[in-house]
Design a protein around this motif. Structure first.
Motif, PDB file in Angstrom:
ATOM      1  N   ALA A 198      33.007 -27.697  18.098  1.00  0.00           N
ATOM      2  CA  ALA A 198      34.138 -26.817  17.774  1.00  0.00           C
ATOM      3  C   ALA A 198      34.884 -27.246  16.512  1.00  0.00           C
ATOM      4  CB  ALA A 198      35.106 -26.753  18.955  1.00  0.00           C
ATOM      5  N   GLY A 199      34.109 -27.555  15.474  1.00  0.00           N
ATOM      6  CA  GLY A 199      34.725 -27.836  14.189  1.00  0.00           C
ATOM      7  C   GLY A 199      35.222 -29.251  13.994  1.00  0.00           C
ATOM      8  N   ARG A 200      35.046 -30.127  14.979  1.00  0.00           N
ATOM      9  CA  ARG A 200      35.513 -31.519  14.853  1.00  0.00           C
ATOM     10  C   ARG A 200      34.374 -32.470  15.207  1.00  0.00           C
ATOM     11  NH1 ARG A 200      41.198 -33.334  17.282  1.00  0.00           N
ATOM     12  NH2 ARG A 200      41.788 -31.922  15.581  1.00  0.00           N
ATOM     13  N   TYR A 201      33.967 -33.263  14.240  1.00  0.00           N
ATOM     14  CA  TYR A 201      32.862 -34.199  14.454  1.00  0.00           C
ATOM     15  C   TYR A 201      33.277 -35.286  15.444  1.00  0.00           C
ATOM     16  CZ  TYR A 201      29.171 -37.570  13.478  1.00  0.00           C
ATOM     17  OH  TYR A 201      28.119 -38.441  13.595  1.00  0.00           O
ATOM     18  N   ASN A 202      32.418 -35.529  16.437  1.00  0.00           N
ATOM     19  CA  ASN A 202      32.670 -36.546  17.457  1.00  0.00           C
ATOM     20  C   ASN A 202      31.468 -37.479  17.498  1.00  0.00           C
ATOM     21  OD1 ASN A 202      32.694 -37.979  19.966  1.00  0.00           O
ATOM     22  ND2 ASN A 202      34.146 -36.486  20.793  1.00  0.00           N
ATOM     23  N   LYS A 203      31.629 -38.660  16.896  1.00  0.00           N
ATOM     24  CA  LYS A 203      30.481 -39.563  16.751  1.00  0.00           C
ATOM     25  C   LYS A 203      29.938 -40.034  18.101  1.00  0.00           C
ATOM     26  CE  LYS A 203      33.061 -43.919  16.144  1.00  0.00           C
ATOM     27  NZ  LYS A 203      33.276 -45.079  15.241  1.00  0.00           N
ATOM     28  N   HIS A 204      30.806 -40.151  19.113  1.00  0.00           N
ATOM     29  CA  HIS A 204      30.342 -40.618  20.422  1.00  0.00           C
ATOM     30  C   HIS A 204      29.470 -39.568  21.097  1.00  0.00           C
ATOM     31  CE1 HIS A 204      32.997 -44.018  19.995  1.00  0.00           C
ATOM     32  NE2 HIS A 204      34.027 -43.217  19.806  1.00  0.00           N
ATOM     33  N   LYS A 205      29.870 -38.300  21.002  1.00  0.00           N
ATOM     34  CA  LYS A 205      29.073 -37.234  21.584  1.00  0.00           C
ATOM     35  C   LYS A 205      27.738 -37.094  20.850  1.00  0.00           C
ATOM     36  CE  LYS A 205      31.073 -33.611  23.241  1.00  0.00           C
ATOM     37  NZ  LYS A 205      31.787 -32.319  23.441  1.00  0.00           N
ATOM     38  N   VAL A 206      27.766 -37.190  19.528  1.00  0.00           N
ATOM     39  CA  VAL A 206      26.540 -37.086  18.740  1.00  0.00           C
ATOM     40  C   VAL A 206      25.601 -38.240  19.061  1.00  0.00           C
ATOM     41  CG1 VAL A 206      25.573 -37.130  16.410  1.00  0.00           C
ATOM     42  CG2 VAL A 206      27.641 -35.805  16.874  1.00  0.00           C
ATOM     43  N   SER A 207      26.137 -39.463  19.105  1.00  0.00           N
ATOM     44  CA  SER A 207      25.321 -40.639  19.384  1.00  0.00           C
ATOM     45  C   SER A 207      24.696 -40.564  20.769  1.00  0.00           C
ATOM     46  CB  SER A 207      26.175 -41.904  19.250  1.00  0.00           C
ATOM     47  OG  SER A 207      25.439 -43.059  19.561  1.00  0.00           O
ATOM     48  N   SER A 208      25.483 -40.138  21.756  1.00  0.00           N
ATOM     49  CA  SER A 208      24.978 -40.038  23.123  1.00  0.00           C
ATOM     50  C   SER A 208      23.859 -39.005  23.222  1.00  0.00           C
ATOM     51  CB  SER A 208      26.123 -39.676  24.070  1.00  0.00           C
ATOM     52  OG  SER A 208      25.644 -39.498  25.389  1.00  0.00           O
ATOM     53  N   ALA A 209      24.057 -37.849  22.573  1.00  0.00           N
ATOM     54  CA  ALA A 209      23.043 -36.798  22.616  1.00  0.00           C
ATOM     55  C   ALA A 209      21.765 -37.230  21.907  1.00  0.00           C
ATOM     56  CB  ALA A 209      23.595 -35.522  21.982  1.00  0.00           C
ATOM     57  N   PHE A 210      21.911 -37.938  20.783  1.00  0.00           N
ATOM     58  CA  PHE A 210      20.746 -38.420  20.046  1.00  0.00           C
ATOM     59  C   PHE A 210      19.966 -39.434  20.877  1.00  0.00           C
ATOM     60  CE2 PHE A 210      18.710 -41.435  17.137  1.00  0.00           C
ATOM     61  CZ  PHE A 210      17.931 -40.575  16.391  1.00  0.00           C
ATOM     62  N   ARG A 211      20.670 -40.382  21.497  1.00  0.00           N
ATOM     63  CA  ARG A 211      20.003 -41.372  22.343  1.00  0.00           C
ATOM     64  C   ARG A 211      19.216 -40.689  23.459  1.00  0.00           C
ATOM     65  NH1 ARG A 211      24.803 -44.444  21.399  1.00  0.00           N
ATOM     66  NH2 ARG A 211      24.363 -46.567  20.697  1.00  0.00           N
ATOM     67  N   SER A 212      19.825 -39.687  24.077  1.00  0.00           N
ATOM     68  CA  SER A 212      19.160 -39.003  25.180  1.00  0.00           C
ATOM     69  C   SER A 212      17.846 -38.390  24.730  1.00  0.00           C
ATOM     70  CB  SER A 212      20.078 -37.916  25.751  1.00  0.00           C
ATOM     71  OG  SER A 212      21.237 -38.485  26.336  1.00  0.00           O
ATOM     72  N   ARG A 213      17.844 -37.808  23.536  1.00  0.00           N
ATOM     73  CA  ARG A 213      16.612 -37.184  23.051  1.00  0.00           C
ATOM     74  C   ARG A 213      15.555 -38.232  22.683  1.00  0.00           C
ATOM     75  NH1 ARG A 213      17.044 -31.313  20.351  1.00  0.00           N
ATOM     76  NH2 ARG A 213      18.602 -30.453  21.774  1.00  0.00           N
ATOM     77  N   VAL A 214      15.988 -39.346  22.119  1.00  0.00           N
ATOM     78  CA  VAL A 214      15.042 -40.413  21.773  1.00  0.00           C
ATOM     79  C   VAL A 214      14.383 -40.960  23.034  1.00  0.00           C
ATOM     80  CG1 VAL A 214      14.860 -42.765  20.870  1.00  0.00           C
ATOM     81  CG2 VAL A 214      16.165 -41.047  19.618  1.00  0.00           C
ATOM     82  N   ILE A 215      15.196 -41.130  24.093  1.00  0.00           N
ATOM     83  CA  ILE A 215      14.659 -41.619  25.363  1.00  0.00           C
ATOM     84  C   ILE A 215      13.715 -40.595  25.973  1.00  0.00           C
ATOM     85  CG2 ILE A 215      15.276 -42.253  27.733  1.00  0.00           C
ATOM     86  CD1 ILE A 215      17.942 -43.339  26.534  1.00  0.00           C
ATOM     87  N   GLU A 216      14.113 -39.330  25.949  1.00  0.00           N
ATOM     88  CA  GLU A 216      13.278 -38.254  26.492  1.00  0.00           C
ATOM     89  C   GLU A 216      11.936 -38.185  25.772  1.00  0.00           C
ATOM     90  OE1 GLU A 216      13.198 -33.370  26.440  1.00  0.00           O
ATOM     91  OE2 GLU A 216      15.089 -34.414  26.071  1.00  0.00           O
ATOM     92  N   MET A 217      11.955 -38.329  24.448  1.00  0.00           N
ATOM     93  CA  MET A 217      10.728 -38.277  23.663  1.00  0.00           C
ATOM     94  C   MET A 217       9.899 -39.543  23.814  1.00  0.00           C
ATOM     95  SD  MET A 217      10.292 -37.894  19.503  1.00  0.00           S
ATOM     96  CE  MET A 217      10.643 -36.141  19.373  1.00  0.00           C
TER      97      MET A 217
END
Length: 291
Positions: free
Chosen positions: A248-267
């Motif tokens: 929603a227009g505001r960068y949140n590094k914790h949310k981005v980092s968590s989502a990225f980790r989840s995808r790396v683990i999934e892959m």
């Protein structure tokens, strides 16, 4: 952060690799690496002591909050175990210590392939074939394949923008001015950097060089950039567009980092890289002590 959301799990006596395993690296954070009777031990933040089998490791990745003694570095070097300094979960790569006695078989193979124009082009074709499985690339030049890739990526951006209903004006990145980009570009930049960090650690751990590429050139980490293009569409591009509306227009590094980790683990990215690099370079999986 729970263990389920960690890319690299905490090292304990129970999670140490067995001697029979071919283990490329272990990741350590918030503790001290030192020696005990000429062997290396890890003392974590809770004062737990874990002996490390450095003779079975290609590399030790030191994350935030770690210290290492001079003697521990000497013992690791004697065992042909390199040391890398990385960010949390290896999402950033800072530096690596190189071993004067390290096995250079993989590096030698990489250099030989890159130095031969035809062999280098064949490796590049294998990389492009991963993104163009139905295309005939046999007679394509590197420039033609790079053109195809550029068109493909631009199409992916547009497709993802439509899929997630996100406005898109193109890829924008100005070094040192992260905040002036829109949210989608900020997430792309962050995820790309995290992917480069993971790949740098993996490449060093397997005995290859990030500086010797087959597609990219004139940049600090061409081999890392070559490899990253194999995984970016899902790990970085799709993620950036899928997160844009949620942020929603505001960068949140914790949310981005968590989502990225989840995808790396999934892959299961680390396992894929360990298989992909030898396959792309036409060799067998790396062994630690080959002659």
């Amino acid at each position: 952060m729970s263990e389920g959301t960690r890319l690299l799990v905490k090292v304990t006596r129970d999670t140490l690799p067995q001697v029979k395993d071919k283990y490329p690296f272990i990741y350590l954070e918030r503790g001290r690496l030192e020696i005990d009777d000429s062997s290396i031990k890890w003392i974590d933040a809770e004062a737990n002591v874990v002996p490390l089998p450095v003779a079975t490791l290609n590399a030790i990745l030191l994350g935030p909050g770690t210290t290492v003694t001079h003697e521990a570095v000497k013992i690791a070097a004697a065992a042909n175990c390199s040391i890398c300094w990385v960010g949390e979960d290896s999402l950033l790569f800072y530096a690596a210590g190189f071993l004067p006695t390290a096995d250079t078989r993989n590096l030698r193979q990489q250099i030989e392939l890159a130095a031969d124009d035809e062999k280098s082009l064949n490796v590049a074709r294998k990389m492009f074939a991963r993104r163009f499985p139905d295309a005939e690339l046999t007679d394509k030049t590197l420039q033609q394949m790079m053109g195809m890739e550029g068109h493909r990526v631009r199409t992916v951006y547009q497709t993802k923008a439509q899929e997630y209903q996100v406005g898109w004006k193109g890829r924008q990145f100005t070094p040192g001015k992260f905040e002036i980009s829109d949210i989608t570009n900020q997430v792309l930049t962050s995820c790309n950097a995290a992917l480069y960090g993971i790949l740098c650690s993996a490449v060093h751990s397997m005995g290859y060089s990030p500086h010797i590429g087959f597609i990219h050139s004139g940049s600090p980490l061409p081999f890392v950039y070559d490899l990253s293009d194999l995984y970016k569409e899902y790990l970085c591009i799709d993620l950036a567009f899928s997160l844009t509306r949620d942020l929603a227009g505001r960068y949140n590094k914790h949310k981005v980092s968590s989502a990225f980790r989840s995808r790396v683990i999934e892959m299961d990215l680390l396992a894929k890289v360990a298989v992909d690099i030898p396959e792309l370079l036409g060799g067998k999986r790396a062994r630690r002590h080959s002659k």
